[in-house]
Structures are given as C-alpha cells and as structure tokens.
Design an enzyme around this catalytic site. Structure first.
Site, PDB file in Angstrom:
ATOM      1  N   TYR A 265     -13.302  -1.616  -5.907  1.00 15.06           N
ATOM      2  CA  TYR A 265     -12.453  -0.677  -5.189  1.00 15.06           C
ATOM      3  C   TYR A 265     -11.703   0.263  -6.121  1.00 15.06           C
ATOM      4  O   TYR A 265     -11.049   1.179  -5.694  1.00 15.06           O
ATOM      5  CB  TYR A 265     -11.479  -1.432  -4.269  1.00 15.06           C
TER       6      TYR A 265
ATOM      7  N   ASN B 255      -8.706  -1.180  11.234  1.00 10.83           N
ATOM      8  CA  ASN B 255      -7.509  -0.626  10.583  1.00 10.83           C
ATOM      9  C   ASN B 255      -6.861   0.374  11.529  1.00 10.83           C
ATOM     10  O   ASN B 255      -7.476   1.387  11.865  1.00 10.83           O
ATOM     11  CB  ASN B 255      -7.912   0.068   9.286  1.00 10.83           C
TER      12      ASN B 255
ATOM     13  N   GLU C 110       0.827  -1.209   0.000  1.00  7.84           N
ATOM     14  CA  GLU C 110       0.000   0.000   0.000  1.00  7.84           C
ATOM     15  C   GLU C 110       0.871   1.274   0.000  1.00  7.84           C
ATOM     16  O   GLU C 110       0.424   2.337   0.429  1.00  7.84           O
ATOM     17  CB  GLU C 110      -0.954  -0.035   1.204  1.00  7.84           C
TER      18      GLU C 110
ATOM     19  N   GLU D  75     -12.932  -6.183  10.577  1.00 10.09           N
ATOM     20  CA  GLU D  75     -11.533  -5.887  10.899  1.00 10.09           C
ATOM     21  C   GLU D  75     -11.428  -4.460  11.420  1.00 10.09           C
ATOM     22  O   GLU D  75     -12.353  -3.658  11.271  1.00 10.09           O
ATOM     23  CB  GLU D  75     -10.660  -6.034   9.639  1.00 10.09           C
TER      24      GLU D  75
ATOM     25  N   GLY E 127      -6.711   5.186   5.828  1.00 13.90           N
ATOM     26  CA  GLY E 127      -6.282   6.054   4.734  1.00 13.90           C
ATOM     27  C   GLY E 127      -6.607   7.512   5.031  1.00 13.90           C
ATOM     28  O   GLY E 127      -7.614   7.823   5.671  1.00 13.90           O
TER      29      GLY E 127
ATOM     30  N   ASP F 168     -14.169  -1.808   9.966  1.00 17.57           N
ATOM     31  CA  ASP F 168     -14.974  -2.236   8.817  1.00 17.57           C
ATOM     32  C   ASP F 168     -15.971  -3.292   9.271  1.00 17.57           C
ATOM     33  O   ASP F 168     -15.607  -4.218  10.010  1.00 17.57           O
ATOM     34  CB  ASP F 168     -14.075  -2.800   7.708  1.00 17.57           C
TER      35      ASP F 168
ATOM     36  N   SER G  55      -6.868  -3.074   1.806  1.00 17.98           N
ATOM     37  CA  SER G  55      -7.320  -2.705   0.472  1.00 17.98           C
ATOM     38  C   SER G  55      -7.811  -3.899  -0.342  1.00 17.98           C
ATOM     39  O   SER G  55      -7.607  -3.957  -1.551  1.00 17.98           O
ATOM     40  CB  SER G  55      -6.202  -1.992  -0.311  1.00 17.98           C
TER      41      SER G  55
ATOM     42  N   ARG H  42     -10.182   2.842  11.983  1.00 26.39           N
ATOM     43  CA  ARG H  42     -11.404   2.655  11.189  1.00 26.39           C
ATOM     44  C   ARG H  42     -11.823   1.198  11.290  1.00 26.39           C
ATOM     45  O   ARG H  42     -11.017   0.299  11.036  1.00 26.39           O
ATOM     46  CB  ARG H  42     -11.178   3.027   9.730  1.00 26.39           C
TER      47      ARG H  42
HETATM   48  N1  LIG Z   1     -17.369 -11.979   5.466  1.00 25.10           N
HETATM   49  C1  LIG Z   1     -17.604 -11.109   4.496  1.00 25.10           C
HETATM   50  N2  LIG Z   1     -18.831 -11.007   3.933  1.00 25.10           N
HETATM   51  C2  LIG Z   1     -19.073 -10.134   2.926  1.00 25.10           C
HETATM   52  N3  LIG Z   1     -18.158  -9.306   2.404  1.00 25.10           N
HETATM   53  C3  LIG Z   1     -16.901  -9.356   2.922  1.00 25.10           C
HETATM   54  C4  LIG Z   1     -16.563 -10.250   3.985  1.00 25.10           C
HETATM   55  N4  LIG Z   1     -15.245 -10.075   4.264  1.00 25.10           N
HETATM   56  C5  LIG Z   1     -14.805  -9.124   3.420  1.00 25.10           C
HETATM   57  N5  LIG Z   1     -15.782  -8.682   2.613  1.00 25.10           N
HETATM   58  C6  LIG Z   1     -15.658  -7.618   1.591  1.00 25.10           C
HETATM   59  O1  LIG Z   1     -14.285  -7.387   1.352  1.00 25.10           O
HETATM   60  C7  LIG Z   1     -13.893  -6.072   1.791  1.00 25.10           C
HETATM   61  C8  LIG Z   1     -12.509  -6.105   2.407  1.00 25.10           C
HETATM   62  O2  LIG Z   1     -12.510  -6.997   3.512  1.00 25.10           O
HETATM   63  P1  LIG Z   1     -11.774  -6.641   4.877  1.00 25.10           P
HETATM   64  O3  LIG Z   1     -11.976  -7.797   5.806  1.00 25.10           O
HETATM   65  O4  LIG Z   1     -12.225  -5.307   5.365  1.00 25.10           O
HETATM   66  O5  LIG Z   1     -10.231  -6.647   4.463  1.00 25.10           O
HETATM   67  P2  LIG Z   1      -9.238  -5.475   3.954  1.00 25.10           P
HETATM   68  O6  LIG Z   1     -10.006  -4.186   3.901  1.00 25.10           O
HETATM   69  O7  LIG Z   1      -8.157  -5.471   4.976  1.00 25.10           O
HETATM   70  O8  LIG Z   1      -8.738  -5.930   2.639  1.00 25.10           O
HETATM   71  C9  LIG Z   1     -14.998  -5.668   2.757  1.00 25.10           C
HETATM   72  O9  LIG Z   1     -15.105  -4.261   2.864  1.00 25.10           O
HETATM   73  C10 LIG Z   1     -16.218  -6.318   2.119  1.00 25.10           C
HETATM   74  O10 LIG Z   1     -16.659  -5.570   0.997  1.00 25.10           O
HETATM   75 MG   LIG Z   2     -11.301  -3.439   5.240  1.00 26.45          MG
END
Ligand SMILES: Nc1ncnc2c1ncn2[C@@H]1O[C@H](COP(=O)(O)OP(=O)(O)O)[C@@H](O)[C@H]1O
Ligand SMILES: [Mg+2]
Length: 318
Positions: free
Chosen positions: A222, A279, A14, A277, A283, A263, A150, A261
């Site tokens: 994204y 963060n 990143e 998760e 960002g 999520d 990301s 942040r």
């Molecule tokens: N269990 C889940 N169910 C539905 N969507 C998910 C799930 N896990 C991740 N996502 C999708 O993937 C995105 C990124 O996942 P995340 O766990 O926040 O990891 P990172 O942001 O660190 O890559 C989430 O914002 C969501 O859109």
């Molecule tokens: Mg995330």
C-alpha cells in the site's frame, strides 16, 4: 451557491489521508463558486459548526469519528445537511463484523469468518477454539480488527504459530477482531455514486501488487508506488459485472447514501467474488480509487464533488 463546511482531519489514524482528501475537495468546491469554511474536527466541533452557519457539510474524513457515524450524529443534532451516509449506515459499514453478518444474512458472498471480542479470549477461553477455527478456515488466515481502514492492523497468518501475534496486532487496533478465510486472487474495489435516478456503479479498479513484494507483507504494497491500479480492471466482462452487481447489492443492503467504495476479492481459481468490506467515506485524494473510477466513467473530480454535495442538499430538502 452554498456555504459549505468541509470537515477534515480529526483524531483518526487516517488523519493525513483525510487532510489530503479535504484539500482536494476544497479546491473543487471553490472552483464551482461555493463559499467554503474548513473545520479541522476536534473537541470544539459543535461550537464551530454552529458558528459556521453553513448550508451543508462535506465530510472529508476517514476512519474513526468521520466514518463511524459520530460526526453524522452531531450534524443531525445541529441540523446541518451532510454528504454521504447517515449514522446507521456508517455504523454498519465501519464494523466489518456487523457488515459481514448482514451480507451473510442477505446471501451476498463474503469470506467465511469467526469474530471475537477481547473478553472472549480473556474470560471465555476462545484461544482453545483456535485449532478448530484454523482447520475450518485453512491457512493462510487473515486476521483483522473489526474496524479501521487502509490495511491497518491486518496480518496474514501462514501457520498456527503466527496466529497469536496476528491476534495481538489486531487487538491493538480494536477490542473486536475477526479471523477470515484468505481468498487468493484479484484485489478489487467497486465504487458507487448516487444520482437523482438511483445509485450508479462505476468501473472496477484492481490493485496489482509489485511482483517483488512479499505476498504476506501486503501492508508494504500500500506504500506509494509499490502497487499500481488498473481501471477498468482487466478481469473480463463476466467477473467485472459480477463484482459490480455484488457491490451494488452490498451498498443498498447497508443503506449507503451519496457514495461508497466496496472492496472485494475475486477468487482466481473459481472466478467467484467475495465482498470484504464497504467504505462509507472513500478516499478522495489524487491517488484514491473512487475518483479514478469516476474519471474512467467520464465524471471529472469537480463534477463528482458537486454531485455528492447536491445529493446531500436534495436529501435535506426532501
Ligand atoms: N480474506 C482476504 N483474502 C485475501 N486478501 C484479503 C482478505 N482480507 C483482506 N485482504 C487484503 O487486505 C486488504 C485490506 O482489507 P480490507 O478488508 O479491505 O480492510 P481495510 O481496507 O479496511 O484495511 C484487501 O484489499 C486485500 O488486499
Ligand atoms: Mg479495504
């Protein structure tokens, strides 16, 4: 006014986002009259930190090194106060498996999951347990590396046939992965900003996918312009305050400081929110979610950055 070392870039995937966050942070600090030294983090970091003679460091890094506690550990060693969370909180946030175990223990909802190291597949036959995991989690199953941000390395497996490839992708980012239950619904982010009176929860942001996008290829969502963000999210008062309460609990549980942040996914059928998760260094670019949420709460970017810096100085003074 302070002499501020802005730590940026580094070796993480990143890096580019970090450079954008840092450029914006530098602008804000300079407008407030601070004396800024920019450090692109590399093998000479300790030497550069000593030379900088900074009063405080602003860590504008994302991903490995900046978010996993490494840079924080070095700053502790060199004796320079820094923004955001300490090494222990960073470690707990960086590792999604560690985060989720802590959430489960505290009774904070997070989607059910199973996590494995590469060695479990290589030496312990974990692949033989896949049918049972698939039955318990149900398709689609989300496969992701324990660390990264990301959406890097995340895949949705629709069928058992898609699981091995998803695992390989996740393992190309980390030696530890997780398989997680998919939550169909709203993709939410809740940012928390500390204050001298304690953490403040900012308005909820919802990421809304472009209607033409393939549901499973969410990585594409994204890309710039493919997803739009609603802030505050139009999800109703109860869902919003529920997500905010969970985010604050997660922030406090993991011991975050300054800002973070969280999520989450809001299940469209049950109305229940699940923490995905946390963060530790969100960002800070012009399109990032924490600055948008702060703006919606009446805190402009320069004030946001000043607040985070002042909190770091106050923590050091305490
Ligand atoms: N269990 C889940 N169910 C539905 N969507 C998910 C799930 N896990 C991740 N996502 C999708 O993937 C995105 C990124 O996942 P995340 O766990 O926040 O990891 P990172 O942001 O660190 O890559 C989430 O914002 C969501 O859109
Ligand atoms: Mg995330």
């Amino acid at each position: 006014m302070s002499r501020v070392a802005v730590l940026k870039g580094g070796r993480s995937l990143e890096r580019q986002v970090s450079l954008k966050s840092a450029a914006r942070v530098v602008g804000a600090l300079e407008r407030r009259g601070h004396d800024v030294v920019e450090i692109d983090v590399g093998s000479d970091l300790v030497e550069r930190l000593r030379e900088a003679e900074a009063d405080v460091a602003f860590i504008a890094m994302h991903g490995r090194d900046g978010e996993d506690g490494t840079v924080q550990e070095l700053l502790e060693l060199v004796g320079i106060p820094y923004t955001g969370s300490d090494p222990f909180a960073c470690i707990r946030c960086w590792d999604k498996v560690l985060t989720k175990h802590a959430l489960v223990e505290a009774g904070i909802p997070t989607p059910p999951f199973y996590a494995f190291n590469e060695t479990a597949f290589r030496g312990l036959g974990a692949a033989q347990a896949l049918p049972e995991i698939e039955e318990r989690l149900e398709f689609p199953i989300v496969v992701k590396p324990a660390s990264q941000g990301s959406a890097l390395g995340i895949k949705f497996a629709r069928t058992a046939a898609e699981v091995p490839k998803a695992l390989l992708t996740a393992f190309s980012y980390d030696s530890k992965i997780l398989l997680e239950r998919h939550v169909a619904g709203h993709d939410l982010s809740v940012s928390i900003l500390d204050s001298p009176d304690g953490p403040v929860v900012l308005p909820v942001v919802e990421a809304i996918a472009h209607p033409d996008d393939d549901f499973y290829d969410f990585v594409a969502r994204y890309e710039v312009g493919r997803t739009h963000f609603a802030c505050p999210a139009e999800i109703g008062f109860n869902s919003a305050s529920g997500a905010q309460a969970l985010a604050l609990r997660a922030y406090e549980l993991l011991g975050c400081q300054g800002f973070a942040r969280v999520d989450l996914m809001l299940d469209a059928t049950t109305g229940e929110s699940f923490v995905l998760e946390v963060n530790a260094i969100p960002g800070l670019t012009t399109t990032s979610l924490l600055p948008q949420a702060a703006e919606a709460a009446g805190i402009d970017f320069d004030s946001l950055i000043s607040r985070v810096l002042e909190l770091a100085l106050a923590r050091a003074a305490a």
